[in-house]
Write an enzyme that holds these catalytic residues in place. Structure first.
Site, PDB file in Angstrom:
ATOM      1  N   ARG A 157       0.839  -1.218   0.000  1.00  0.00           N
ATOM      2  CA  ARG A 157       0.000   0.000   0.000  1.00  0.00           C
ATOM      3  C   ARG A 157       0.869   1.263   0.000  1.00  0.00           C
ATOM      4  NH1 ARG A 157      -2.164  -3.496  -1.021  1.00  0.00           N
ATOM      5  NH2 ARG A 157      -4.026  -4.504  -0.224  1.00  0.00           N
TER       6      ARG A 157
ATOM      7  N   SER B 110     -10.884  -0.900   3.644  1.00  0.00           N
ATOM      8  CA  SER B 110     -10.147  -1.110   4.901  1.00  0.00           C
ATOM      9  C   SER B 110      -9.634   0.236   5.394  1.00  0.00           C
ATOM     10  CB  SER B 110      -8.953  -2.033   4.666  1.00  0.00           C
ATOM     11  OG  SER B 110      -9.381  -3.218   4.068  1.00  0.00           O
TER      12      SER B 110
ATOM     13  N   GLU C 226      -5.227   3.903   6.270  1.00  0.00           N
ATOM     14  CA  GLU C 226      -4.907   3.733   4.850  1.00  0.00           C
ATOM     15  C   GLU C 226      -5.360   4.949   4.021  1.00  0.00           C
ATOM     16  OE1 GLU C 226      -5.720  -0.267   3.087  1.00  0.00           O
ATOM     17  OE2 GLU C 226      -6.648   0.892   1.493  1.00  0.00           O
TER      18      GLU C 226
END
Ligand SMILES: Cc1cc2nc3c(=O)[nH]c(=O)nc-3n(C[C@H](O)[C@H](O)[C@H](O)COP(=O)(O)OP(=O)(O)OC[C@H]3O[C@@H](n4cnc5c(N)ncnc54)[C@H](O)[C@@H]3O)c2cc1C
Length: 334
Positions: free
Chosen positions: A159, A231, A328
Site C-alpha cells: 500500500r 479497509s 490507509e
C-alpha cells in the site's frame, strides 16, 4: 460549489475553493499548471474512494480527473495497455478480462480510478498492481514538466509508492503489461479464498466480485457498509519477535524482510473489543456490519465522527496489543 461529500465514497467533506473536471490529458496538464501557479493548496481527486476530507476545508482547489482512453497493443505474451488516469478501475479490469488478459482479475471491484491505482499500490487476494504496471506518465509539481517513470523507480511496497512518499504531481496515464492466459496464476491468498482449481480470469473476476459484495467491499448506494474507504487501517508490519508474542490465533504473514511480519489489523481490532457494527454513542460513523476493518458512514456521519472512531480504534488496539494502526486513506484538510 458542491461539497466533497458528493465526490467521496465516505460521503464526508466540505466545500472546496474551486473544482475543475479535466476531460483530456491536455486539459489535465493545463488545469494542474494553472492551479499550481497560484501557490494555493490543491488536491488531485479520482473516485474519492481513499480520501477522508475535513468538514470545513481550508482554501483547497480540487482537480477531479475525468480523462478517458484505453489503448491496447498486442504483444506475443499478451498486451501492453495504456490507460488514461480518469478511467474507472473496475471497468478497466472488466475490459481486460473480456480481452482474455490476466494479471488484475483479483483486483475486481476495487473502486476508484486507474490514475490512483499506483498511488497506494492497490491490492487484494495477493495480487498487487505493482506486479503489472510497467510505467506511468507523470506531471511533476516541482518541475512542471512531464516525465515517464518506470516501475523500478516507483518504490512500490505494501500500500505504498513514491507518490505516497511525497513525490507530488499528477499521474496522467498508466501502462500495464498483461498476460494472455486461459487460467489465472493464483496467489496463495487467492487459493485460500477460491480454492486451487483452474479458473479463467473471468471466473476469478466473478467469484472475487461475489466475495467482495458479501463483505460490503463493492460500492452500492443503498448499502451503508460500502459508504467507506474500504479497509481503514493497513495491516501493521512489526518485528518478528513482537509478532511471536501475539496470541496464536492472530493471523500473520511473512514479508520480504525476514525480520518482520505482517499482522491482521481486523483481528487486532476485533480482539481489542471493537467488533462489527460498533459506534460511539451519538456518532454517525460505525464499523461495517460485515467486518470491523471498515469505518463506515451510517448515513449522517461528519468527517469528525469518522476520525473520532478511527482514534478510538487506534487507542484501544495500542492499549491492548501495543501495536500502532496506520490509517490507509488520505486525510485531507485536518
Ligand atoms: C468499498 C471499498 C473497497 C476498497 N477496496 C480496496 C482494496 O481491496 N484494495 C485496495 O488497495 N484499496 C481498496 N480501496 C481503496 C480505494 O478504492 C483505492 O485506494 C483506489 O485506488 C482509490 O482510487 P480513487 O480514484 O478513488 O482515489 P482518490 O480517493 O480520489 O485519491 C486517492 C489518492 O490518490 C491521489 N490521486 C488520485 N488520482 C491521482 C492522479 N491521477 N495522479 C496523482 N495522484 C492521484 C489523491 O490525491 C489521493 O492522495 C477500497 C475502497 C472502498 C470504498
Amino acid at each position: 460549489m458542491q461539497a466533497l461529500r458528493e465526490f467521496t465514497t465516505m460521503r464526508v467533506g466540505g466545500v472546496p475553493a474551486s473544482l475543475a473536471t479535466p476531460q483530456t490529458r491536455n486539459e489535465l496538464i493545463a488545469g494542474c499548471l494553472e492551479v499550481w501557479g497560484t501557490g494555493e493548496d490543491w488536491l488531485l481527486l479520482g473516485g474519492g474512494s481513499n480520501i477522508v476530507a475535513a468538514d470545513e476545508l481550508p482554501l483547497l482547489n480540487v482537480i477531479k480527473v475525468e480523462t478517458k482512453g484505453i489503448q491496447l497493443d498486442e504483444i506475443p505474451s499478451g498486451a501492453i495497455v495504456r490507460v488514461q488516469a480518469g478511467e474507472n478501475w473496475d471497468e478497466f479490469v472488466a475490459h481486460s478480462v473480456a480481452a482474455g488478459l490476466s494479471g488484475i482479475e483479483a483486483l475486481s471491484g476495487i473502486p476508484g480510478t486507474v490514475g490512483a491505482a499506483p498511488v497506494q499500490n492497490i491490492g487484494a487476494y495477493g495480487q498487487e498492481v505493482a506486479d503489472v504496471i510497467t510505467r506511468v506518465e507523470f506531471l511533476d509539481y516541482e518541475t512542471c514538466e512531464t516525465e515517464i517513470i518506470e516501475n523500478s523507480a516507483m518504490n512500490f511496497g505494501y500500500r505504498d509508492s513514491v507518490f505516497k512518499q511525497g513525490k507530488l504531481g499528477a499521474i496522467l496515464w498508466v501502462e500495464f503489461k498483461l498476460t494472455a492466459s486461459a487460467h489465472t496464476n493464483k496467489t496463495p491468498r487467492l487459493i485460500e479464498a477460491l480454492g486451487d482449481s483452474e479458473e479463467t480470469p473471468l471466473e476469478v473476476r466473478k467469484r472475487v466480485l461475489s466475495l467482495r459484495h458479501q463483505k460490503g467491499m463493492v460500492l452500492n448506494d443503498s448499502d451503508h457498509d460500502t459508504w467507506s474507504c474500504g479497509s481503514f487501517f493497513t495491516n501493521p508490519i512489526v518485528p518478528r519477535a513482537m509478532a511471536a508474542q501475539m496470541p496464536e490465533s492472530c493471523p500473520r504473514w511473512d514479508v520480504e524482510d525476514e525480520t518482520l511480519q505482517k499482522l491482521s489489523a481486523a483481528w487486532l481490532i476485533d480482539n481489542a473489543g471493537i467488533g462489527k457494527n460498533f459506534s460511539i454513542a451519538g456518532s454517525g460513523a460505525g464499523t461495517s456490519t460485515k467486518h470491523c476493518l471498515a469505518i463506515t458512514n451510517r448515513g449522517n456521519a461528519t468527517a469528525e465522527d469518522v476520525l473520532q472512531l478511527a482514534r478510538y480504534i487506534q487507542v484501544n488496539v495500542s492499549n491492548r496489543f501495543g501495536v500502532n494502526l496506520v490509517p490507509e486513506p488520505n486525510l485531507i484538510g485536518f
